[in-house]
Design a protein around this motif. Structure first.
Motif, PDB file in Angstrom:
ATOM      1  N   PHE A   1       0.274   7.064  -1.523  1.00  0.00           N
ATOM      2  CA  PHE A   1       1.558   7.081  -0.816  1.00  0.00           C
ATOM      3  C   PHE A   1       2.660   7.730  -1.641  1.00  0.00           C
ATOM      4  CE2 PHE A   1      -0.855   3.188   0.243  1.00  0.00           C
ATOM      5  CZ  PHE A   1      -1.190   3.508   1.554  1.00  0.00           C
ATOM      6  N   LEU A   2       2.294   8.666  -2.520  1.00  0.00           N
ATOM      7  CA  LEU A   2       3.286   9.301  -3.385  1.00  0.00           C
ATOM      8  C   LEU A   2       4.249  10.188  -2.593  1.00  0.00           C
ATOM      9  CD1 LEU A   2       1.090  10.325  -6.455  1.00  0.00           C
ATOM     10  CD2 LEU A   2       2.542   8.311  -6.194  1.00  0.00           C
ATOM     11  N   ALA A   3       3.773  10.769  -1.491  1.00  0.00           N
ATOM     12  CA  ALA A   3       4.619  11.686  -0.728  1.00  0.00           C
ATOM     13  C   ALA A   3       5.797  10.956  -0.088  1.00  0.00           C
ATOM     14  CB  ALA A   3       3.797  12.406   0.339  1.00  0.00           C
ATOM     15  N   LYS A   4       5.519   9.818   0.569  1.00  0.00           N
ATOM     16  CA  LYS A   4       6.565   9.062   1.253  1.00  0.00           C
ATOM     17  C   LYS A   4       6.382   7.569   1.009  1.00  0.00           C
ATOM     18  CE  LYS A   4       7.257  12.399   5.019  1.00  0.00           C
ATOM     19  NZ  LYS A   4       7.220  12.601   6.491  1.00  0.00           N
ATOM     20  N   PRO A   5       6.701   7.097  -0.175  1.00  0.00           N
ATOM     21  CA  PRO A   5       6.549   5.657  -0.446  1.00  0.00           C
ATOM     22  C   PRO A   5       7.522   4.833   0.375  1.00  0.00           C
ATOM     23  CG  PRO A   5       7.707   6.737  -2.243  1.00  0.00           C
ATOM     24  CD  PRO A   5       7.242   7.831  -1.335  1.00  0.00           C
ATOM     25  N   THR A   6       7.067   3.661   0.788  1.00  0.00           N
ATOM     26  CA  THR A   6       7.915   2.749   1.558  1.00  0.00           C
ATOM     27  C   THR A   6       8.232   1.506   0.727  1.00  0.00           C
ATOM     28  OG1 THR A   6       6.074   1.512   2.536  1.00  0.00           O
ATOM     29  CG2 THR A   6       6.766   3.541   3.657  1.00  0.00           C
ATOM     30  N   VAL A   7       9.054   0.649   1.297  1.00  0.00           N
ATOM     31  CA  VAL A   7       9.432  -0.587   0.613  1.00  0.00           C
ATOM     32  C   VAL A   7       8.204  -1.454   0.346  1.00  0.00           C
ATOM     33  CG1 VAL A   7      10.726  -2.743   0.858  1.00  0.00           C
ATOM     34  CG2 VAL A   7      11.783  -0.569   1.536  1.00  0.00           C
ATOM     35  N   ASN A   8       7.288  -1.514   1.305  1.00  0.00           N
ATOM     36  CA  ASN A   8       6.082  -2.331   1.116  1.00  0.00           C
ATOM     37  C   ASN A   8       5.190  -1.766   0.012  1.00  0.00           C
ATOM     38  OD1 ASN A   8       6.791  -4.187   3.019  1.00  0.00           O
ATOM     39  ND2 ASN A   8       5.494  -3.344   4.643  1.00  0.00           N
ATOM     40  N   HIS A   9       5.145  -0.454  -0.098  1.00  0.00           N
ATOM     41  CA  HIS A   9       4.366   0.151  -1.177  1.00  0.00           C
ATOM     42  C   HIS A   9       4.959  -0.221  -2.535  1.00  0.00           C
ATOM     43  CE1 HIS A   9       3.511   3.466   2.014  1.00  0.00           C
ATOM     44  NE2 HIS A   9       2.722   2.421   2.182  1.00  0.00           N
ATOM     45  N   HIS A  10       6.274  -0.214  -2.620  1.00  0.00           N
ATOM     46  CA  HIS A  10       6.938  -0.588  -3.879  1.00  0.00           C
ATOM     47  C   HIS A  10       6.709  -2.064  -4.197  1.00  0.00           C
ATOM     48  CE1 HIS A  10      10.477  -1.785  -6.385  1.00  0.00           C
ATOM     49  NE2 HIS A  10      10.036  -0.758  -7.075  1.00  0.00           N
ATOM     50  N   LYS A  11       6.728  -2.914  -3.160  1.00  0.00           N
ATOM     51  CA  LYS A  11       6.465  -4.334  -3.384  1.00  0.00           C
ATOM     52  C   LYS A  11       5.058  -4.533  -3.953  1.00  0.00           C
ATOM     53  CE  LYS A  11       9.559  -6.257   0.154  1.00  0.00           C
ATOM     54  NZ  LYS A  11       9.625  -6.989   1.453  1.00  0.00           N
ATOM     55  N   ALA A  12       4.090  -3.753  -3.437  1.00  0.00           N
ATOM     56  CA  ALA A  12       2.716  -3.853  -3.951  1.00  0.00           C
ATOM     57  C   ALA A  12       2.653  -3.396  -5.402  1.00  0.00           C
ATOM     58  CB  ALA A  12       1.773  -3.019  -3.084  1.00  0.00           C
TER      59      ALA A  12
END
Length: 338
Positions: free
Chosen positions: A128-139
């Motif tokens: 998800f490097l192209a478009k990281p989301t808040v949930n990706h950051h939480k993970a």
């Protein structure tokens, strides 16, 4: 003798200290070098040795990541990713600082050099490097909280390990929600020492779990062949077949049966590869129950109990906890060009 060069840093490893001294003198005569003595720290890797074996970890590097992200005082987590977590491309609002997310994942990727326990989680976050989301950051923060609990964890290579290659191959069929591609995971041991592993999404979609497992077998077989060549370069004889464990009876049947079935016509190249190596006796296939499959940790998120069970079996430990008070000396020698 093995000589490893990175820019102006040189590592020397040998079973003879006398040969190391002779080579260092030769190099010093030809180029001026500075002898730093037994190896302690190299490119973020910390190396320690005792009569029981060699330990590799990246404790300082891990603590630097926690310090830079402001999570040095965060609440520790027992394992890096929730077992029921399935991340997708568009599962929440975009993260406000994509470059910071990319930098963090890049630093975690380098940490997997000595941390197979992070391989699956970092592989997922890397998608998800192209478009990281808040949930990706939480993970990603959850991975850092696990790192807070285990900064000194790393690989341990026992000194009494036998010279027998063993490999565990596994896959998670259609493990990626967005692409429906499967995840390949393998772990290769030399005796009881984990020397190679991978957690990676397969390049093509598999139409059945047997096909996904067989593709993982083919990938593992290629890695085994490369390791055999590496051992030969080090003049280590490994004439016996590598023991290859899989929890898929269907994949084993495809590998051992020369008849082309309907479900194997899409994977004929992999079929020929694995069967050829079976006939050459490079590998020997064995069935193993899923509950004993060590490569599980590389294909899916596990709960606390199975996660730590696999870590113990893989000899992934923290010498700062397990061997506290023990006498550790250092194994390799390091020199630098002046």
């Amino acid at each position: 003798m093995a000589l490893i060069v990175y820019v102006d840093d040189v590592l020397l490893a040998s079973n003879s200290l006398q040969d190391i001294d002779l080579l260092k003198k030769f190099l010093d005569d030809q180029f001026t070098i500075k002898d730093l003595g037994p190896l302690k720290y190299f490119l973020g890797l910390e190396v320690a040795r005792s009569h029981t074996g060699i330990s590799l970890c990246q404790r300082k590097y891990a603590l630097d990541i926690l310090q830079d992200t402001g999570l040095i005082g965060s609440k520790p987590a027992a394992f890096p990713m929730e077992s029921n977590l399935k991340l997708t491309i568009d599962d929440s609002e975009p993260y406000e600082d994509p470059s910071a997310y990319r930098k963090l994942v890049g630093r975690l990727l380098y940490l997997t050099i000595t941390r197979p326990d992070l391989a699956y989680s970092v592989q997922v976050l890397s998608q998800f490097l192209a478009k990281p989301t808040v949930n990706h950051h939480k993970a990603a923060v959850r991975v850092l909280r696990y790192l807070k609990a285990t900064p000194g964890q790393g690989l341990f290579f026992p000194s009494t390990s036998e010279l027998q290659l063993k490999a565990f191959s596994d896959s998670d069929w259609a493990g990626c929600i967005d692409s429906k591609k499967s995840i390949t995971g393998f772990a290769v041991f030399l005796g009881n020492s984990l020397i190679s592993w991978k957690s990676k999404k397969q390049a093509t979609i598999s139409r059945s779990s047997a096909e996904a497992e067989y593709r993982a077998l083919a990938t593992t077989t290629c890695e085994i062949q490369w390791l055999i060549y590496a051992l030969q370069d080090l003049q280590i004889d490994h004439s016996q077949p590598t023991l290859l464990y899989t929890d898929s009876k269907s994949a084993m049947a495809i590998a051992t049966n020369p008849v082309q079935h309907e479900r194997t016509k899409h994977i004929q190249i992999d079929c020929h590869l694995v069967r050829e190596k079976l006939q050459e006796k490079l590998i020997k296939l064995f069935y193993i129950p899923s509950r004993l499959q060590l490569a599980d940790i590389l294909t899916k998120p596990l709960g606390s109990l199975p996660f730590h069970h696999v870590l113990r079996k893989m000899n992934i430990l923290n010498i700062h906890v397990h061997l506290e008070g023990g006498c550790w000396s250092l194994a390799l020698h390091m020199i630098i060009w002046n």
